[in-house]
Scaffold this motif. Sequence first.
Motif, PDB file in Angstrom:
ATOM      1  N   LEU A   9       0.807  -1.216   0.000  1.00 29.24           N
ATOM      2  CA  LEU A   9       0.000   0.000   0.000  1.00 29.24           C
ATOM      3  C   LEU A   9       0.845   1.273   0.000  1.00 29.24           C
ATOM      4  O   LEU A   9       0.447   2.291  -0.555  1.00 29.24           O
ATOM      5  N   CYS A  10       2.001   1.220   0.639  1.00 31.38           N
ATOM      6  CA  CYS A  10       2.827   2.422   0.806  1.00 31.38           C
ATOM      7  C   CYS A  10       3.180   3.040  -0.545  1.00 31.38           C
ATOM      8  O   CYS A  10       3.612   2.353  -1.463  1.00 31.38           O
ATOM      9  N   THR A  11       2.988   4.357  -0.628  1.00 28.62           N
ATOM     10  CA  THR A  11       3.308   5.092  -1.855  1.00 28.62           C
ATOM     11  C   THR A  11       4.599   5.894  -1.709  1.00 28.62           C
ATOM     12  O   THR A  11       4.906   6.731  -2.560  1.00 28.62           O
ATOM     13  N   ALA A  12       5.323   5.663  -0.616  1.00 25.22           N
ATOM     14  CA  ALA A  12       6.607   6.343  -0.393  1.00 25.22           C
ATOM     15  C   ALA A  12       6.462   7.856  -0.360  1.00 25.22           C
ATOM     16  O   ALA A  12       7.319   8.582  -0.867  1.00 25.22           O
ATOM     17  N   CYS A  13       5.393   8.332   0.252  1.00 23.62           N
ATOM     18  CA  CYS A  13       5.168   9.781   0.316  1.00 23.62           C
ATOM     19  C   CYS A  13       6.090  10.462   1.327  1.00 23.62           C
ATOM     20  O   CYS A  13       6.199  11.678   1.345  1.00 23.62           O
ATOM     21  N   LEU A  15       5.734  10.901   4.467  1.00 23.10           N
ATOM     22  CA  LEU A  15       5.116  11.608   5.579  1.00 23.10           C
ATOM     23  C   LEU A  15       5.524  10.995   6.924  1.00 23.10           C
ATOM     24  O   LEU A  15       5.952  11.705   7.838  1.00 23.10           O
ATOM     25  N   CYS A  16       5.419   9.702   7.038  1.00 20.76           N
ATOM     26  CA  CYS A  16       5.728   9.060   8.320  1.00 20.76           C
ATOM     27  C   CYS A  16       7.202   9.193   8.677  1.00 20.76           C
ATOM     28  O   CYS A  16       7.549   9.388   9.838  1.00 20.76           O
ATOM     29  N   THR A  17       8.062   9.122   7.661  1.00 16.72           N
ATOM     30  CA  THR A  17       9.492   9.208   7.952  1.00 16.72           C
ATOM     31  C   THR A  17       9.881  10.617   8.388  1.00 16.72           C
ATOM     32  O   THR A  17      10.836  10.781   9.131  1.00 16.72           O
ATOM     33  N   PRO A  39       9.019   2.285  21.023  1.00 17.41           N
ATOM     34  CA  PRO A  39       9.348   2.814  22.349  1.00 17.41           C
ATOM     35  C   PRO A  39       8.207   3.690  22.867  1.00 17.41           C
ATOM     36  O   PRO A  39       7.533   4.391  22.091  1.00 17.41           O
ATOM     37  N   ALA A  40       7.986   3.650  24.161  1.00 20.58           N
ATOM     38  CA  ALA A  40       6.836   4.327  24.767  1.00 20.58           C
ATOM     39  C   ALA A  40       6.766   5.804  24.397  1.00 20.58           C
ATOM     40  O   ALA A  40       5.670   6.351  24.198  1.00 20.58           O
ATOM     41  N   GLU A  41       7.911   6.444  24.282  1.00 19.07           N
ATOM     42  CA  GLU A  41       7.895   7.887  24.019  1.00 19.07           C
ATOM     43  C   GLU A  41       7.420   8.222  22.604  1.00 19.07           C
ATOM     44  O   GLU A  41       7.144   9.386  22.310  1.00 19.07           O
ATOM     45  N   PHE A  42       7.313   7.211  21.740  1.00 21.50           N
ATOM     46  CA  PHE A  42       6.894   7.485  20.356  1.00 21.50           C
ATOM     47  C   PHE A  42       5.521   6.929  20.019  1.00 21.50           C
ATOM     48  O   PHE A  42       5.084   7.038  18.873  1.00 21.50           O
ATOM     49  N   THR A  43       4.820   6.357  20.981  1.00 17.14           N
ATOM     50  CA  THR A  43       3.536   5.720  20.649  1.00 17.14           C
ATOM     51  C   THR A  43       2.503   6.739  20.161  1.00 17.14           C
ATOM     52  O   THR A  43       1.765   6.457  19.212  1.00 17.14           O
ATOM     53  N   ASP A  44       2.450   7.904  20.779  1.00 14.00           N
ATOM     54  CA  ASP A  44       1.483   8.915  20.334  1.00 14.00           C
ATOM     55  C   ASP A  44       1.807   9.361  18.914  1.00 14.00           C
ATOM     56  O   ASP A  44       0.909   9.503  18.070  1.00 14.00           O
ATOM     57  N   ALA A  45       3.077   9.581  18.638  1.00 13.41           N
ATOM     58  CA  ALA A  45       3.481  10.045  17.308  1.00 13.41           C
ATOM     59  C   ALA A  45       3.219   8.972  16.255  1.00 13.41           C
ATOM     60  O   ALA A  45       2.815   9.287  15.127  1.00 13.41           O
ATOM     61  N   VAL A  46       3.416   7.718  16.615  1.00  9.13           N
ATOM     62  CA  VAL A  46       3.162   6.632  15.660  1.00  9.13           C
ATOM     63  C   VAL A  46       1.664   6.500  15.400  1.00  9.13           C
ATOM     64  O   VAL A  46       1.241   6.278  14.257  1.00  9.13           O
ATOM     65  N   SER A  47       0.857   6.661  16.433  1.00 13.13           N
ATOM     66  CA  SER A  47      -0.597   6.621  16.248  1.00 13.13           C
ATOM     67  C   SER A  47      -1.034   7.739  15.305  1.00 13.13           C
ATOM     68  O   SER A  47      -1.885   7.534  14.423  1.00 13.13           O
ATOM     69  N   ASP A  52      -2.522   9.649   9.791  1.00 11.01           N
ATOM     70  CA  ASP A  52      -2.229  10.597   8.715  1.00 11.01           C
ATOM     71  C   ASP A  52      -1.813   9.927   7.413  1.00 11.01           C
ATOM     72  O   ASP A  52      -1.886  10.552   6.357  1.00 11.01           O
ATOM     73  N   CYS A  53      -1.355   8.687   7.470  1.00 13.76           N
ATOM     74  CA  CYS A  53      -0.892   8.009   6.251  1.00 13.76           C
ATOM     75  C   CYS A  53      -2.034   8.025   5.227  1.00 13.76           C
ATOM     76  O   CYS A  53      -3.127   7.530   5.495  1.00 13.76           O
ATOM     77  N   PRO A  54      -1.790   8.589   4.043  1.00 14.25           N
ATOM     78  CA  PRO A  54      -2.871   8.770   3.075  1.00 14.25           C
ATOM     79  C   PRO A  54      -3.433   7.464   2.521  1.00 14.25           C
ATOM     80  O   PRO A  54      -4.539   7.465   1.961  1.00 14.25           O
ATOM     81  N   VAL A  55      -2.698   6.380   2.655  1.00  9.25           N
ATOM     82  CA  VAL A  55      -3.192   5.111   2.099  1.00  9.25           C
ATOM     83  C   VAL A  55      -3.385   4.042   3.195  1.00  9.25           C
ATOM     84  O   VAL A  55      -3.564   2.864   2.895  1.00  9.25           O
TER      85      VAL A  55
END
Length: 61
Positions: A9-13, A15-17, A39-47, A52-55
């Motif tokens: 599915l990833c379109t290499a946009c 955004l997440c990186t 890691p716990a400190e990144f769970t909110d950002a990963v959520s 936000d991932c468009p696909v």
Amino acid sequence: MKVKIDADLCTACELCTSQVPEVFEMGDDVAEVITPDVPAEFTDAVSEAARDCPVEAIIVS
Ligand code: SF4
């Protein structure tokens, strides 16, 4: 939290990186997960990145 990316599915946009470079990086063709056990400190950002991932290629569990 665990995270993975559906490479079909990833379109290499990139955004997440750009949002969470501690967890996501660009591979040759698609984004890849650096730390499948988030890691716990990144769970909110990963959520947020998953929302936000468009696909909807970022799968958290
Ligand atoms: S935000 Fe989604 S489509 Fe964009 S690089 Fe990340 S996983 Fe791929």
